[in-house]
Design a protein around this motif. Structure first.
Motif, PDB file in Angstrom:
ATOM      1  N   SER A  56       3.652  52.065  89.442  1.00  0.00           N
ATOM      2  CA  SER A  56       2.387  51.982  88.708  1.00  0.00           C
ATOM      3  C   SER A  56       1.214  51.833  89.666  1.00  0.00           C
ATOM      4  O   SER A  56       0.159  52.426  89.451  1.00  0.00           O
ATOM      5  N   ILE A  60      -1.828  54.334  89.581  1.00  0.00           N
ATOM      6  CA  ILE A  60      -3.176  53.838  89.289  1.00  0.00           C
ATOM      7  C   ILE A  60      -4.133  54.281  90.383  1.00  0.00           C
ATOM      8  O   ILE A  60      -5.241  54.758  90.122  1.00  0.00           O
ATOM      9  N   ASP A  64      -7.168  56.857  89.686  1.00  0.00           N
ATOM     10  CA  ASP A  64      -8.538  56.409  89.991  1.00  0.00           C
ATOM     11  C   ASP A  64      -9.255  57.454  90.828  1.00  0.00           C
ATOM     12  O   ASP A  64     -10.392  57.846  90.541  1.00  0.00           O
ATOM     13  N   GLN A 120      -9.470  52.242  82.031  1.00  0.00           N
ATOM     14  CA  GLN A 120      -9.867  50.858  82.287  1.00  0.00           C
ATOM     15  C   GLN A 120      -9.044  49.909  81.422  1.00  0.00           C
ATOM     16  O   GLN A 120      -8.522  48.898  81.901  1.00  0.00           O
ATOM     17  N   LYS A 123      -5.455  49.726  82.678  1.00  0.00           N
ATOM     18  CA  LYS A 123      -5.302  48.863  83.845  1.00  0.00           C
ATOM     19  C   LYS A 123      -5.284  47.393  83.440  1.00  0.00           C
ATOM     20  O   LYS A 123      -4.512  46.594  83.988  1.00  0.00           O
ATOM     21  N   TYR A 126      -1.928  46.681  81.818  1.00  0.00           N
ATOM     22  CA  TYR A 126      -0.896  46.675  82.850  1.00  0.00           C
ATOM     23  C   TYR A 126      -0.930  45.355  83.635  1.00  0.00           C
ATOM     24  O   TYR A 126       0.105  44.730  83.886  1.00  0.00           O
ATOM     25  N   THR A 127      -2.146  44.931  83.991  1.00  0.00           N
ATOM     26  CA  THR A 127      -2.299  43.703  84.768  1.00  0.00           C
ATOM     27  C   THR A 127      -1.803  42.496  83.977  1.00  0.00           C
ATOM     28  O   THR A 127      -1.104  41.619  84.516  1.00  0.00           O
TER      29      THR A 127
END
Lengths: 154, 191
Positions: A56, A60, A64, A120, A123, A126-127
């Motif tokens: 990932s 990412i 980006d 966004q 992310k 995911y975080t």
């Protein structure tokens, strides 16, 4: 959440695990992975999740970059996101997978703003997931290999 | 005489995560696994230009090839074609995996000679069914052709009819009537 009591710890692990399902972070595929764990491979799920996180991070980063290019290469984005969706599906990462699907829809519509906005959100999801899973595995390791309560999410 | 009960499966998938999972699924199902990341590597392993038939470069006979469909470079379909075009390798059953349930794609693969098409994420029950199916086939070479043709035909029909939602297919909206029947069909699609 420090405790010396193994029963309390076990209960905390079970609660952490249950909330992953209840809050929709993971789905039944996560259970499929848990069922592949045994005494000989007690950290299988964590190992798979670790690989997922590595993959990932790579995706990412490249997504980006691709979003910053002019013009945006939607075919590439679709390809990367297809990979991301695939791996999130394989670990049962439900919310992340949903964001991947949304992103791919904006991609097909060639809607850059939609892609950026959704990415966004992806992310962030995911975080959050990564953080929750890290905490869960930390606690789970402390109680050692233990029978997972059979839990089927709604 | 008797076939070894342990199948050797060559798993092909560009996804690191999926390779790890499929490897585990296969090991739990008592299969030997060789996992590679691309069609090219798979063909290398199989020694496509060599004289050995269905042997890996390490001499282990491959009983089943389980490949992802969407891969960079060579797709699972292209790999399937190359295998079926090779006299040395064409007898090895090939199963395609994909996260997308695209009927023309499934059709094309089955027509090219794929044994089966599995929707990702692949489950343990899928692998066990597959293993049993291949084991039955491996142990019964005389009746292999007729039986396989019949089964392939009935599977094709099932797939063509089976355009309804399954547990894997979250995005599609369900068809009206027979969705639960379709789920049962999907679960018993092999054998």
């Amino acid at each position: 959440m420090e405790t010396n009591n193994i029963h309390d710890l076990r209960r905390q692990v079970a609660n952490l695990r249950q909330s992953l399902f209840d809050q929709g972070y993971v789905d039944e595929q996560f259970i499929e992975l848990e069922e592949l764990q045994d005494d000989a491979t007690p950290n299988f799920v964590e190992e798979v999740v670790t690989l997922f996180c590595k993959d990932s991070a790579r995706l990412i980063h490249i997504i980006d970059q691709t979003l910053e290019n002019h013009p945006v290469d939607f075919a590439k984005l679709d390809n990367y996101m297809h990979q991301f969706k695939g791996s999130s599906s394989s670990i049962g990462a439900k919310k992340v997978k949903t964001k991947c699907t949304q992103f791919m829809e904006y991609c097909r519509a060639e809607n850059v703003e939609g892609c950026k906005r959704t990415f966004q959100q992806l992310k962030e999801e995911y975080t959050t997931l990564r953080r929750k899973l890290e905490i869960y595995f930390q606690y789970a390791r402390q109680v050692g290999p233990t029978e997972t309560a059979s839990c089927h999410p709604k | 005489m008797g076939m070894a009960q342990e199948l050797h499966v060559l798993a092909v998938d560009d996804s690191l995560v999926d390779r790890k999972v499929i490897e585990r699924l296969l090991k739990i199902s008592c299969c030997k696994v060789t996992a590679v990341e691309s069609g090219r590597r798979a063909l290398q392993y199989l020694g496509l230009d060599g004289e050995k038939s269905s042997m890996g470069i390490d001499g282990l006979k491959v009983n089943l090839i389980l490949t992802d469909y969407s891969m960079p470079g060579m797709t699972g379909y292209e790999l399937l074609k190359k295998i079926k075009e090779s006299s040395a390798l064409s007898k090895i059953p090939v199963v395609i995996m994909s996260s997308e349930k695209i009927l023309p794609r499934i059709d094309r693969c089955l027509e090219e000679g794929a044994e089966e098409f599995l929707l990702k994420p692949v489950k343990l029950s899928d692998v066990k069914r597959l293993r049993d199916f291949i084991l039955r086939g491996e142990g019964d070479d005389d009746k292999l052709t007729d039986k396989k043709i019949k089964e392939a035909c009935s599977r094709k029909r099932k797939f063509q009819d089976d355009s309804l939602v399954t547990a894997h297919d979250i995005e599609s909206s369900p068809e009206s009537s027979a969705s639960s029947e379709s789920q049962q069909q999907k679960q018993s699609k092999i054998g």
